[in-house]
Scaffold this active site. Structure first.
Site, mmCIF file in Angstrom:
data_model
loop_
_atom_site.group_PDB
_atom_site.id
_atom_site.type_symbol
_atom_site.label_atom_id
_atom_site.label_comp_id
_atom_site.label_asym_id
_atom_site.label_seq_id
_atom_site.Cartn_x
_atom_site.Cartn_y
_atom_site.Cartn_z
ATOM 1 C CD GLU A 220 -2.818 -1.133 2.220
ATOM 2 O OE1 GLU A 220 -2.322 0.049 3.384
ATOM 3 O OE2 GLU A 220 -3.179 -2.312 2.578
ATOM 4 C CD GLU A 312 -4.236 -5.761 3.407
ATOM 5 O OE1 GLU A 312 -4.837 -4.508 4.063
ATOM 6 O OE2 GLU A 312 -3.102 -5.664 4.155
#
Length: 397
Positions: A220, A312
């Site tokens: 991320e 995720e």
């Protein structure tokens, strides 16, 4: 409770697209699951395969990838576009709380467990943390479960300015990765190398047992909330490539399958250090779309055909929508805690993000693979004897 959110037109679309995928994938009509046997995958050169949008690159980035790493990559490649592998992050491993909650609600266990090397960060160990991730990975593999590991990298102690256990967030550190990577902070460079040495040494335990891991570091980044993303993209790319070099060359961690999850094409470190593409998606509560646009954006990261995974997620996506939209994520990895249960002790499912009816649909869907449906991962594909998988051949040399 609402059932599937696909209307009549979308149901027709689902049937048509599913039929097309059936022809492309060689699904077994008798059992409903896509056929992922070696025989079914060995039809390279056919016209159907030539038009298959789910072909992937043939080899892992690491030329010395271990036998079992090749097995797992082949398994993922053979299933890609046919089935979706279920996954769940759980701090206690395959016998942890979230796993028990899902089993109680659905009668199924996720096929993949998500773990974290966070507590192996030296600055956390200095405060007394104990990392059990490696033991949990061994336990998962011994029980025929897939393993993915991320690393919430707590910054070196020198740079911690806030809450010590939140040292992976930029707000709790004053680390400047740009200065480290451009040579203005040589001590910082040494500290980062030392941290990577610590994690690599832990991972050698899995290497020595040839336990393959979907390794997802520096995730991320482009979001900017972690310290490794609070920098220029080039600094991040340098750090990623340094880690790859250290882990594969210095520590011979040839059991790792490298999953890049930088969330933006401009942060992509290169095909030579990436095996899978991932995106972390938290759309909110009870939003079950396939996330088709994000899937397509991820696939466009590189011209090299790569497996794309939802590495995720908060709420689950509807598998019927994924099939209809052609957004066939290789696997999903639901984050733990509130996304599964509100209780720390009771095995009570929480519908805050995914309604129980959708959870049951996902885990019992003909296109979703659960732990009981995994083949023997230690023997899958006979990779030492087989030259080509047929998925544009995950080469098994």
């Amino acid at each position: 409770m609402k059932r599937s959110r696909i209307g009549k037109k979308n149901r027709i679309k689902t049937i048509l697209v599913a039929a097309l995928l059936l022809l492309l994938s060689g699904q077994c009509p008798a059992c409903g699951k896509a056929d992922v046997s070696s025989e079914a995958s060995g039809q390279a050169g056919s016209e159907e395969e030539a038009e298959n949008p789910f072909k992937v690159k043939s080899e892992l980035s690491d030329a010395e990838a271990s036998v079992n790493a090749k097995r797992i990559y082949r398994y993922l490649a053979d299933n890609y576009g046919k089935n979706i592998i279920s996954g769940q992050y759980c701090d206690k491993g395959i016998f942890g709380h979230e796993m028990a909650v899902i089993w109680k609600a659905t009668g199924k266990f996720p096929a993949m467990v998500g773990l974290d090397m966070m507590d192996a960060s030296p600055s956390r160990i200095a405060y007394g943390t104990e990392c059990k991730t490696i033991d949990q990975a061994i336990e998962a593999w011994e029980n025929n479960s897939l393993v993915t590991i991320c690393w919430h990298w707590n910054a070196p102690s020198k740079y911690l300015t806030g809450t010590w256990y939140s040292g992976f967030y930029k707000e709790h550190t004053n680390i400047d990765l740009d200065k480290i990577m451009n040579g203005q902070d040589p001590e910082g460079y040494s500290l980062l190398m030392s941290d990577m040495d610590a994690i690599a040494k832990e991972l050698t335990r899995l290497r020595d047992l040839d336990i393959p891991v979907l390794w997802r570091p520096l995730h991320e980044a482009s979001g900017g909330w972690f310290w490794w993303g609070n920098c220029d993209a080039e600094s991040y790319i340098q750090l990623y490539r340094l880690m790859y070099e250290k882990f594969t060359k210095e520590y011979s961690l040839h059991n790792l399958i490298w999953v890049w999850n930088g969330q933006s094409k401009s942060w992509y470190p290169g095909d030579d250090v990436v095996d899978l593409l991932g995106d972390d998606i938290y759309p909110g509560k009870h939003k079950y779309s396939s996330q088709q646009s994000k899937y397509n954006n991820l696939k466009n990261t590189t011209d090299t055909p790569m497996i794309a995974a939802m590495t995720e997620n908060g709420c689950l996506f509807d598998p019927d929508s994924a099939v209809a939209d052609g957004a066939m994520w290789s696997y999903f990895g639901t984050w733990g805690g509130e996304f599964v249960t509100d209780s720390d002790t009771l095995n009570v499912y929480s519908e805050t993000y995914t309604e129980k009816e959708m959870l049951e649909k996902v885990y019992n869907h003909e296109r979703v693979i659960t732990r009981d449906e995994l083949p023997d991962l230690k023997t899958y594909g006979d990779v030492e004897k087989t030259e080509n998988t047929g998925s544009e051949g995950t080469t098994a040399e």
